[in-house]
Design an enzyme around this catalytic site. Structure first.
Site, short mmCIF file in Angstrom:
data_model
loop_
_atom_site.label_atom_id
_atom_site.label_comp_id
_atom_site.label_asym_id
_atom_site.label_seq_id
_atom_site.Cartn_x
_atom_site.Cartn_y
_atom_site.Cartn_z
N ASN A 192 -10.34 0.01 0.39
CA ASN A 192 -8.88 0.09 0.34
C ASN A 192 -8.42 -0.49 -0.99
O ASN A 192 -8.60 -1.68 -1.25
CB ASN A 192 -8.30 -0.71 1.52
CG ASN A 192 -6.79 -0.70 1.56
OD1 ASN A 192 -6.14 -0.26 0.62
ND2 ASN A 192 -6.23 -1.19 2.66
N CYS A 210 0.82 -1.23 0.00
CA CYS A 210 0.00 0.00 0.00
C CYS A 210 0.85 1.27 0.00
O CYS A 210 0.33 2.36 -0.29
CB CYS A 210 -0.94 0.01 1.20
SG CYS A 210 -2.06 -1.38 1.21
N HIS A 227 -3.37 7.23 3.04
CA HIS A 227 -3.80 5.92 2.53
C HIS A 227 -5.18 5.62 3.11
O HIS A 227 -5.45 5.85 4.28
CB HIS A 227 -2.78 4.86 2.95
CG HIS A 227 -3.19 3.49 2.59
ND1 HIS A 227 -3.70 3.17 1.36
CD2 HIS A 227 -3.20 2.34 3.32
CE1 HIS A 227 -4.00 1.89 1.33
NE2 HIS A 227 -3.71 1.36 2.50
N1 COA Z 1 -18.32 -8.25 10.13
C1 COA Z 1 -18.70 -8.49 11.39
N2 COA Z 1 -17.85 -8.83 12.37
C2 COA Z 1 -16.53 -8.88 12.03
C3 COA Z 1 -16.07 -8.64 10.73
C4 COA Z 1 -17.03 -8.33 9.77
N3 COA Z 1 -16.69 -8.06 8.49
N4 COA Z 1 -14.74 -8.80 10.73
C5 COA Z 1 -14.36 -9.12 11.95
N5 COA Z 1 -15.46 -9.19 12.76
C6 COA Z 1 -15.53 -9.50 14.18
C7 COA Z 1 -14.35 -10.31 14.66
O1 COA Z 1 -14.57 -11.68 14.43
C8 COA Z 1 -14.34 -9.98 16.13
O2 COA Z 1 -15.31 -10.74 16.78
P1 COA Z 1 -15.01 -11.38 18.24
O3 COA Z 1 -14.78 -10.19 19.11
O4 COA Z 1 -16.25 -12.13 18.52
O5 COA Z 1 -13.79 -12.21 18.06
C9 COA Z 1 -14.82 -8.52 16.16
O6 COA Z 1 -15.46 -8.29 14.92
C10 COA Z 1 -13.70 -7.53 16.34
O7 COA Z 1 -12.68 -7.85 15.42
P2 COA Z 1 -11.36 -7.02 15.35
O8 COA Z 1 -10.46 -7.64 14.34
O9 COA Z 1 -10.85 -6.82 16.73
O10 COA Z 1 -11.96 -5.65 14.80
P3 COA Z 1 -11.23 -4.30 14.63
O11 COA Z 1 -11.95 -3.27 15.38
O12 COA Z 1 -9.74 -4.40 14.83
O13 COA Z 1 -11.48 -4.01 13.09
C11 COA Z 1 -10.30 -4.12 11.00
C12 COA Z 1 -10.97 -4.89 12.11
C13 COA Z 1 -9.70 -5.09 10.00
C14 COA Z 1 -11.35 -3.26 10.31
C15 COA Z 1 -9.21 -3.21 11.59
O14 COA Z 1 -8.40 -3.96 12.46
C16 COA Z 1 -8.33 -2.58 10.56
O15 COA Z 1 -8.76 -1.72 9.82
N6 COA Z 1 -7.05 -2.95 10.56
C17 COA Z 1 -6.08 -2.37 9.67
C18 COA Z 1 -6.43 -2.66 8.26
C19 COA Z 1 -5.43 -2.13 7.33
O16 COA Z 1 -4.96 -1.06 7.51
N7 COA Z 1 -5.09 -2.91 6.35
C20 COA Z 1 -4.29 -2.61 5.30
C21 COA Z 1 -3.02 -2.01 5.66
S1 COA Z 1 -2.50 -1.18 4.31
#
Ligand code: COA
Length: 320
Positions: free
Chosen positions: A276, A105, A246
């Protein structure tokens, strides 16, 4: 600047029919509403060619005046030849050098640094830099934690040599931490894990991400490199007209804004419409911001990205 985004839209409602998710979860955890999906026959080089043609027209030059092509992508047409070489042929150009860079990215800010130095130090006059990402070709459509995040797009800039001081790219900072690479990767298909029946069955040709860990490092590294770049260029955060971050997650952008002490209103955001799109987010968002009149000649624009590797970077531009 030139952008290409496919016509086909994938909404949050569409995703609820694929995995156990909801519009509410996706909006509140990411800020995303829809993303664009390339057609099956549309390769990264096809999207790149459309964005490149638009950028060349926007620059007011002929394609024959381009003397170097660089492409950033994590979804190349092939492992080799490079997508830059495929693009060169699709643009009907020959002889000029063409190569890909791999910085996930952060690819666009990495390319800007490379092109900047080649323009300043070398014989090049017009460098075409293109990010083209068909992320939907590497998404695991059964993994709700990643499939809701990504979309397809291409963005291209023509960077040209300029003899005026204090305009164009004023500074650039890049960084990487290879020890964290395992947190965001595409495991199979390389020399470590060549394609096999098992790698296909186990979805190892799809992107894997430890979202929570990635989130924290993204906020820290983008804030830190922006702060260091502004210090290096002797510019205070107040002087920045707008920031093009980004587009990975609205909450990441919000946290970076707070860390930097730059109001969120100065951050250009279009992830709600495209998700993204890896290295293509910055050129896509910057073109949109320019078209909306968010910056004009003389304004300072700050770009920052974070991605797999881990890689990160920031670029400060005085728009001409
Ligand atoms: N829909 C519903 N629930 C979801 C889900 C979805 N699409 N994806 C994950 N969950 C659930 C998980 O299973 C978890 O459930 P649990 O608590 O029962 O285990 C809960 O939501 C929380 O998951 P978590 O991973 O802790 O959520 P988060 O707040 O960290 O958000 C992302 C997840 C991926 C959106 C976030 O971590 C993120 O944006 N990370 C960086 C992404 C990024 O920058 N990527 C590219 C880099 S260039």
């Amino acid at each position: 600047m030139g952008v290409y985004t496919p016509e086909r839209r994938l909404t949050n409602a569409d995703l609820t029919r694929l995995v156990d998710t909801s519009d509410e979860w996706i909006r509140t955890r990411t800020g995303m509403i829809e993303r664009r999906i390339a057609e099956p026959h549309e390769a990264a080089s096809d999207m790149a060619a459309k964005a490149a043609e638009r950028a060349i027209a926007d620059a007011g030059i002929t394609k024959e005046e381009i003397d170097l092509i660089i492409v950033a992508t994590i979804t190349p047409d092939h492992a080799f030849p490079s997508t830059a070489c495929v693009l060169q042929a699709k643009l009907g150009l020959t002889d000029i050098p063409a190569f890909d860079i791999s910085a996930a990215c952060s690819g666009f800010v990495y390319m800007m640094q490379v092109a900047n130095h080649m323009l300043r130090a070398g014989d090049y006059r017009n460098v075409l830099i293109v990010s083209s990402e068909k992320l939907t070709s590497i998404v695991d459509w059964e993994d709700r934690s990643t499939c809701v995040l990504f979309g397809d797009a291409a963005g291209a800039f023509v960077l040209s040599k300029c003899s005026e001081p204090y305009v164009g790219i004023l500074g650039n900072i890049l960084g990487a931490d290879g020890s964290c690479g395992y947190l965001l990767k595409l495991p199979a298909g390389g020399s470590v894990m060549p394609a096999s029946y098992e790698t296909v069955v186990n979805s190892q040709h799809c992107l894997k991400m430890a979202g929570k860990e990635v989130f924290k490092v993204a906020v820290r590294t983008m804030s830190d490199c922006c702060r260091r770049l502004l210090e290096k260029c002797n510019i205070s955060p107040d002087e920045v007209k707008c920031v093009i971050p980004h587009q990975a997650n609205l909450r990441i952008i919000d946290a970076v804004a707070r860390h930097l002490g730059i109001p969120l209103e100065k951050f250009c955001i279009n992830l709600q419409n495209y998700g993204n799109t890896s290295s293509a987010t910055i050129p896509n968002c910057m073109k949109e911001a320019y078209d909306q009149g968010r910056f004009k000649a003389g304004d300072l624009v700050l770009l920052t990205a974070f991605g797999g590797g881990f890689t990160w970077g920031a670029t400060l531009i005085r728009w001409k």
